[in-house]
Design an enzyme around this catalytic site. Structure first.
Site, PDB file in Angstrom:
ATOM      1  CE  LYS A  73      -4.148  -1.682   2.649  1.00  0.00           C
ATOM      2  NZ  LYS A  73      -4.840  -1.602   1.324  1.00  0.00           N
ATOM      3  NE  ARG A  82     -10.695  -9.913  -2.336  1.00  0.00           N
ATOM      4  CZ  ARG A  82     -11.124  -8.844  -2.949  1.00  0.00           C
ATOM      5  NH1 ARG A  82     -11.406  -9.190  -4.338  1.00  0.00           N
ATOM      6  NH2 ARG A  82     -10.815  -7.659  -2.658  1.00  0.00           N
TER       7      ARG A  82
HETATM    8  N1  BES Z   1      -7.891  -3.773   4.327  1.00  0.00           N
HETATM    9  C1  BES Z   1      -8.128  -3.433   3.009  1.00  0.00           C
HETATM   10  C2  BES Z   1      -9.665  -2.592   2.717  1.00  0.00           C
HETATM   11  C3  BES Z   1      -9.540  -1.158   3.530  1.00  0.00           C
HETATM   12  C4  BES Z   1      -9.390  -0.276   2.765  1.00  0.00           C
HETATM   13  C5  BES Z   1     -10.258  -1.255   4.553  1.00  0.00           C
HETATM   14  C6  BES Z   1      -9.725   1.208   3.409  1.00  0.00           C
HETATM   15  C7  BES Z   1     -10.420  -0.044   5.202  1.00  0.00           C
HETATM   16  C8  BES Z   1     -10.050   1.224   4.513  1.00  0.00           C
HETATM   17  C9  BES Z   1      -8.408  -4.619   1.994  1.00  0.00           C
HETATM   18  O1  BES Z   1      -7.453  -5.641   2.411  1.00  0.00           O
HETATM   19  C10 BES Z   1      -7.601  -4.004   0.743  1.00  0.00           C
HETATM   20  O2  BES Z   1      -6.534  -3.632   0.629  1.00  0.00           O
HETATM   21  N2  BES Z   1      -8.541  -4.263  -0.188  1.00  0.00           N
HETATM   22  C11 BES Z   1      -8.118  -3.751  -1.786  1.00  0.00           C
HETATM   23  C12 BES Z   1      -8.564  -4.853  -2.629  1.00  0.00           C
HETATM   24  C13 BES Z   1      -8.123  -4.798  -4.256  1.00  0.00           C
HETATM   25  C14 BES Z   1      -6.416  -4.871  -4.020  1.00  0.00           C
HETATM   26  C15 BES Z   1      -8.762  -5.871  -4.882  1.00  0.00           C
HETATM   27  C16 BES Z   1      -8.788  -2.640  -1.994  1.00  0.00           C
HETATM   28  O3  BES Z   1      -9.992  -2.282  -1.514  1.00  0.00           O
HETATM   29  O4  BES Z   1      -7.919  -1.619  -2.445  1.00  0.00           O
HETATM   30 ZN    ZN Z   2      -5.261  -5.545   1.728  1.00  0.00          ZN
END
Ligand code: BES
Ligand code: ZN
Ligand code: ZN
Length: 449
Positions: A236, A310
Site C-alpha cells: 500500500k 477474502r
Molecule cells: N483492508 C483493505 C480494505 C480497506 C481499505 C479497509 C480502506 C479500510 C479502509 C483490504 O485488504 C484491501 O486492501 N482491499 C483492496 C482490494 C483490491 C486490491 C482488490 C482494496 O480495496 O483496494
Molecule cells: Zn489489503
C-alpha cells in the site's frame, strides 16, 4: 430505578428539555445548546422538534455534549423519554448506549491520560431488563474498541487471540478454542497460511461456540482479523497504510458478539470464527501470481496480495460449513476501499443473494440502530473472479470494477450454497482514528430472540 455507577448520586443532573417547553430565559433555547442553572444543580440540554430518526438525533446531541463535559453527572433518563412518548425504547437505547460509549476509558499510552468521568442513569420508567441487555452489549462494544485501538506492534495475532480467549473463559456456557499454526496447517487452511507467510508472528484462529437452544438452526459468524495490512508485495502507499491496524475489526466484532449473546444467555445456537494474522512483506511472503489451495480444495491465483481479507475469510467460511456444520453464515470484514468510496463512514455495506436472510439482518440492524445499505451481488460478479488461466479463482478483479461486489462474490462461492450475508465494514469500523465496535448490536439483536 437508579443505575448507579458509584455508591452515591452526583450533585449535578443533566436534563433534556424541548425547545418549546423552555420557560426560563437563562436557558439557551437552541437545538443542542446546554445551560447550567446552578440554583437547580441542573444542566438543561435543549432539543428542537425531532424530524427523522429519534435515536440518531438524541445520540448525536448527547454525544456532542458528553465529549465536552468535564463534570460527573446524573443523567435524568425520564426527561429524555419525554421528548417523544411514542419512541420510549429507541430513546432509552440512545441515552444508555451513548452514555456508555462516550464514558468508556479509551486506550491511551500518554503520560497523562484523560481522567475518567463517572455518570449515573436515573430512570423511573421500568426498563431493568432492557438496561441489563444494553449494558452487556456495550461491555462488548467497548471491549472490541479496546482491541481495535491497541497498536499493531502490541496487538499481534497471538496477543489478541489470548485476550479474547481469556475474556471468553470468564463467560458461562462458551466453548473456547484457539488454533495455533500447526493446527491451522493440519486443517489445510492454505489461504490463511499464504497471508501469514511473510510474518514472523504465528497466525491464530479463535473459535467460540455457544448453544443456548440446540433446537435452533446453527449460525456461523466469520470475521477478518488482519492485525495490520501493509498490502504485502502489492504494497500500500503510505497514506493508505494508516488505519490498517483496524483491519482486525471484523474478527473482534464477531467473537465479541458471541460473548455478549452467551453472557445474556440468549436462546440461540451460534459459533464465531476469527482468523488472525498480519499481512507483511519479507523473504517468505507470498508472491503475486502464486497459486494457493484453499481449505475446501479450490485453487486461487493471488493476483494482488493486498486482497488478503477474502483469503483468510474463505478458509474461515469453509471451517464454518465443513467443521462446525452451520446452517447460515454472516461475515464481517474491513474488506474493500471501494465500499468507503460508495458509502463513506455512514453505512455498512451488506451483500447477499438470499433475500430472506438479508431481510432478517436488515431488521436486526434497524433494531440495533446501526445504518446499513444493501449492495448488488450477481452471477457476473463471480464470473469476473473466475478469470485466472491457471486457478479456479483469482483473488482480485483486474479492472477494479464493482470492487466490493466482486469481493463479496468471491466469499459467497465458499459458502457452498448456505444462506450467506457479507458485511463490509471498511468505512464504519473506525471513526476519528478510534474503533467503533460497529455491528455487534445488530448481531446481538439478530440472534437474541
Ligand atoms: N483492508 C483493505 C480494505 C480497506 C481499505 C479497509 C480502506 C479500510 C479502509 C483490504 O485488504 C484491501 O486492501 N482491499 C483492496 C482490494 C483490491 C486490491 C482488490 C482494496 O480495496 O483496494
Ligand atoms: Zn489489503
Ligand atoms: Zn485488509
Amino acid at each position: 430505578m437508579i443505575f448507579l455507577n458509584d455508591k452515591k448520586q452526583f450533585e449535578l443532573t443533566l436534563k433534556a428539555i424541548k425547545k418549546s417547553a423552555v420557560k426560563n430565559s437563562l436557558i439557551i433555547a437552541e437545538d443542542g445548546a446546554s445551560t447550567l442553572i446552578s440554583e437547580e444543580k441542573t444542566i438543561y440540554l435543549v432539543f428542537d422538534e425531532v424530524k427523522g430518526c429519534v435515536y440518531k438525533k438524541i445520540s448525536k446531541t448527547l454525544a456532542a455534549f458528553l465529549k465536552g463535559n468535564k463534570r460527573e453527572l446524573n443523567i435524568d433518563v425520564d426527561s429524555f423519554l419525554a421528548i417523544d412518548d411514542k419512541k420510549g425504547d429507541a430513546i432509552f437505547d440512545a441515552v444508555v448506549e451513548t452514555a456508555m460509549f462516550e464514558n468508556h476509558t479509551m486506550i491511551s499510552y500518554k503520560e497523562k491520560p484523560a481522567p475518567k468521568l463517572n455518570f449515573n442513569l436515573i430512570c423511573k420508567a421500568d426498563k431493568t431488563k432492557r438496561f441489563e441487555e444494553t449494558a452487556i452489549k456495550m461491555e462488548f462494544v467497548n471491549f472490541t474498541r479496546d482491541l481495535q485501538d491497541t497498536p499493531p506492534n502490541i496487538a499481534t495475532s497471538v496477543v489478541i487471540a489470548d485476550k479474547i480467549a481469556a475474556k471468553a473463559k470468564e463467560i458461562k456456557g462458551l466453548k473456547v478454542t484457539v488454533l495455533n499454526k500447526k493446527q491451522i496447517e493440519d486443517l489445510k487452511m492454505g489461504l490463511l497460511l499464504s497471508v501469514n507467510a511473510g510474518s514472523y508472528v504465528e497466525p491464530r484462529v479463535v473459535v467460540l461456540e455457544y448453544v443456548g437452544d440446540p433446537k435452533k438452526e446453527k449460525i456461523g459468524l466469520v470475521g477478518k482479523g488482519i492485525t495490520f495490512d501493509s498490502g504485502g508485495y502489492s504494497l500500500k502507499p503510505s497514506n493508505f497504510m494508516e488505519g490498517m491496524k483496524f483491519d482486525m475489526s471484523g474478527a473482534s466484532i464477531m467473537l465479541s458478539s458471541v460473548m455478549a449473546l452467551a453472557k445474556a444467555q440468549a436462546k440461540t445456537n451460534v459459533m464465531a470464527i476469527g482468523l488472525f494474522t498480519d499481512n507483511r512483506i519479507g523473504g517468505h511472503a507470498t508472491l503475486v501470481e502464486s497459486v494457493i489451495t484453499s481449505m475446501n480444495g479450490k485453487t486461487v491465483e493471488i493476483t494482488n496480495t493486498d486482497a488478503e481479507g477474502r483469503l483468510v475469510l474463505a478458509d474461515g467460511i469453509t471451517y464454518a460449513v465443513r467443521e462446525a456444520k452451520v446452517d447460515k453464515i454472516i461475515d464481517a470484514a474491513t474488506l474493500t476501499g471501494a465500499i468507503v468510496i460508495a458509502l463513506g463512514k455512514w453505512q455498512t455495506g451488506v451483500f447477499s443473494t438470499n433475500d430472506e436472510w438479508y431481510k432478517e439482518v436488515e431488521q436486526a440492524a434497524h433494531a440495533g440502530h446501526e445504518p446499513i445499505w444493501r449492495q448488488p451481488l450477481i452471477e457476473e460478479h463471480l464470473k469476473a473472479m473466475q478469470c485466472s488461466p491457471v486457478a479456479d479463482l483469482a483473488n482480485s478483479e483486474p479492472g477494479r470494477n464493482a470492487g466490493s461486489s466482486t469481493a463479496a462474490a468471491f466469499l459467497d462461492s465458499f459458502a457452498e450454497g448456505k444462506p450467506f450475508v457479507h458485511l463490509d465494514i471498511a468505512g464504519t469500523a473506525d471513526d476519528g482514528k478510534r474503533g467503533t465496535g460497529v455491528m455487534i448490536k445488530t448481531i446481538f439483536e439478530l440472534l437474541n430472540k
